[in-house]
Design an enzyme around this catalytic site. Structure first.
Site, PDB file in Angstrom:
ATOM      1  N   ASP A  83       0.817  -1.209   0.000  1.00 26.59           N
ATOM      2  CA  ASP A  83       0.000   0.000   0.000  1.00 26.59           C
ATOM      3  C   ASP A  83       0.853   1.263   0.000  1.00 26.59           C
ATOM      4  OD1 ASP A  83      -2.630   1.423   0.490  1.00 26.59           O
ATOM      5  OD2 ASP A  83      -1.540   2.010   2.295  1.00 26.59           O
ATOM      6  N   GLU A 120       1.759  -0.030  -4.793  1.00 31.16           N
ATOM      7  CA  GLU A 120       0.895   1.099  -5.124  1.00 31.16           C
ATOM      8  C   GLU A 120       1.734   2.354  -4.954  1.00 31.16           C
ATOM      9  OE1 GLU A 120      -2.962   3.702  -3.666  1.00 31.16           O
ATOM     10  OE2 GLU A 120      -1.856   2.438  -2.265  1.00 31.16           O
TER      11      GLU A 120
END
Length: 611
Positions: free
Chosen positions: A258, A295
């Site tokens: 993330d 990400e």
């Protein structure tokens, strides 16, 4: 170094904690009989000890300078984030996936899902019943939003505070293992979303260990995780071990990292590189490849470049630019960061390289942004039309279903699934789910609950959103976000599902679409008609796609290479819920006199031919 509690068998457990600034550490066993056992300090601030009389299921705290704290590397928190940790036998589960060899990233069709809202039960085992549905659709990889233990029972997962513990309300350790085992038996890879840029605000007892965070940098969530300041070696080990923990103990095939742009590390070896090195070594030891997918909104190819040329060696990354340009073309929205997008030429550019911004000036950022990923492969970019962030971070959690027409939804599917990149779907988009995906939490601290509500309001101010956002703390907000599974069998929802299925079938069966290569494509724009023409090839096989973004009928010249061409897909045909199409099934381009034959594309339609 392996940390946490390791059950060794014969009611013996080894405990390892990294807490370099403390003078006394013990294990406080609560069951089966309460006792306190001191641990021995070893080099660089680790505390260790093998303790007899400890069986699986034993509850314990670490007692640090006389104060009880849960294990920061706890495998299980059966009583939630404020309760004791639990000793587990990692070898107790019987796996049935010995023959599983994984799926290369370049062959993946990823389906992102949230455990709590994917089914009415909201558990790992309930997902197992839906795996045949996903296989029928054409999906071969699921990406599970974070499952690290978070406060309460409802959360996206990004408020996790025990990175090694599996959320108990989802079914805990055995539930996740059962799901992964079932996926592998049905030929589906499992990607787990993990968060290494912050921990949540409630139950985050790592703060009390002092060395895990640094004020050297600031993140949207407060002080940054300490990857490069004093006493960072144990922090780095904590998270590198977490990477290997999921791959080894849970047979996870890949991790989605993330928001790596919020991971701050100015050391000579970035923590992402260290994680990638650990995964590479683990892959070699296991005889098959495991993956890391980042990400990042940096548009920095160093993240996915090989370490041999100075990169971090992460296998792939999400391409935010791809989502943003597709979204703006279809919705015409231009608030916030969408102000940087909206030109069809940008979609053409991203098909060729993976980013829109490659050291181009960004009006939104008020600076130059990105770099050219010239030496990166198409298979290193994951693209989508929707994901949890882009839906859930809207004030009303509205999906494309409620923002654009049915015909435009088919364009969104085609732009993603006909691209040379790794496609990802967000749960429910394949049939046009009408339920929103809202932001929800179940915190226990009234002050924190109010702060979350206020924070959401401030986020929406940047997008000039009007009205009131649903209450994140309300259980009804969570319930409204559940999928309506009956929809995919009804009317246009069923047609859209079949359209996605057809596109995925074409992607598998046509060599030109199956080969992910930005160098084996040509893309052009027909202006002012707003038509994108994409030609892809592999060997003798060629595929040509025309995508009409205009809201009116558009006549174009085909300009096809010579040969016999057959129509594979036409979204305007009645079987796909369109108004009907006059475009011929076959085009013969052997006669140069008809090389510039014209066809009329219906509004918001896509046509695909192959030779």
């Amino acid at each position: 170094m392996r940390i946490g509690s390791q059950y060794l068998g014969n009611n013996i457990c080894k405990f390892t904690l990294w807490a370099p600034l403390f003078k006394e550490v013990a294990v406080h066993l609560l069951t089966p009989q309460e006792k306190i056992v001191s641990l021995e300090r070893t080099e660089r601030g680790y505390w260790e000890g093998e303790v007899a009389g400890v069986e699986p299921g034993t509850l314990y705290f670490y007692q640090i300078d006389g104060e009880d704290r849960a294990d920061p590397a706890s495998n299980s928190q059966p009583k939630g984030v404020h309760g004791p940790s639990e000793v587990l036998d990692s070898n107790a589960f019987t796996w049935n996936d010995r023959d599983w060899k994984g799926i290369p990233v370049k062959e993946m069709v990823i389906y992102e899902l949230h455990v709590g809202t994917f089914t009415s039960e909201g558990t790992f085992t309930a997902i197992i019943e839906k795996l045949s549905y996903l296989r029928e659709l054409g999906v071969n990889a699921i990406e599970i939003m974070p499952v690290a233990q978070f406060p309460g029972e409802r959360n996206w997962g990004y408020d996790g505070v025990f990175p090694y513990a599996v959320q108990n309300s989802y079914g805990g350790v055995n539930g996740l293992k059962q799901l992964v085992d079932a996926c592998h038996q049905q030929g589906i890879a499992v990607i787990l979303d993990v968060v290494y840029n912050h921990l949540g605000p409630e139950g985050n007892y790592l703060w009390g260990l002092q060395t895990y965070f640094t004020d050297k940098y600031k993140t949207p969530w407060g002080s940054a995780i300490n990857y490069d300041d004093a006493h960072s070696d144990g922090v780095r080990n904590y998270f590198v071990e977490n990477v290997l923990y999921w791959l080894n103990d849970y047979h996870i095939d890949a991790l989605r990292l993330d928001a790596v742009h919020a991971i701050y590390d100015c050391g000579a070896k970035h923590i992402l590189q260290e994680m990638a090195e650990a995964v590479t070594k683990y892959s070699q030891d296991q005889g098959r490849k495991y993956y890391l997918i980042a990400e990042s909104d940096l548009n920095d190819p160093r993240i996915i470049r090989s370490q041999e040329v100075g990169g971090y060696g992460v296998d792939a990354q999400w391409s935010d630019d791809f989502h943003h340009i597709l979204h703006t073309l279809l919705t015409k929205e231009n608030q916030g960061y969408y102000a940087d997008f909206g030109k069809l030429e940008q979609l053409a550019k991203i098909y060729c390289c993976g980013y829109v911004y490659t050291w181009d000036y960004s009006e939104f950022r008020q600076r130059y942004h990105g770099n050219v990923p010239s030496d990166c492969k198409a298979s290193q970019f994951v693209v989508c039309a929707q994901n949890h962030d882009q839906v859930g971070n809207r004030m009303l959690g509205d999906r494309l279903t409620g923002l654009i027409s049915f015909e435009a939804q088919k364009i969104a599917a085609a732009v993603v699934l006909l691209s040379p990149f790794v496609p990802m779907l967000f749960m429910g988009e394949e049939y046009g789910e009408t339920a929103p995906f809202l932001y929800f939490v179940s915190h226990g601290d009234p002050g924190l609950i109010e702060a979350v509500r206020e924070g959401r309001k401030n986020e929406f101010a940047a997008f000039h959103a009007e009205g009131e956002a649903p209450d994140p703390q309300a259980e009804e907000t969570f319930k409204r976000s559940r999928l309506n599974w009956d929809l995919h069998r009804q009317g246009k929802h069923k047609i859209l599902w079949q359209f996605y299925q057809k596109l995925l079938q074409l992607r598998r069966q046509n060599p030109a679409l199956a080969k992910l290569d930005c160098k084996q494509l040509e893309v052009s724009i027909v202006e002012p008609e707003k038509v994108l023409c994409l030609r892809r090839w592999e060997g003798e096989n060629q595929v040509v796609c025309w995508i009409n973004f205009d809201s009116s009928v558009t006549e174009i010249s085909t300009n096809l290479p010579e040969g016999n061409w057959e129509k594979l897909l036409d979204s305007a045909e009645s079987k796909w819920g369109g108004e009907g199409s006059n475009i011929p099934q076959k085009l013969n381009k052997q006669d140069k006199q008809v090389k510039n034959q014209k066809i009329s594309l219906n509004p918001h339609s896509v046509v695909v031919y192959t030779n």
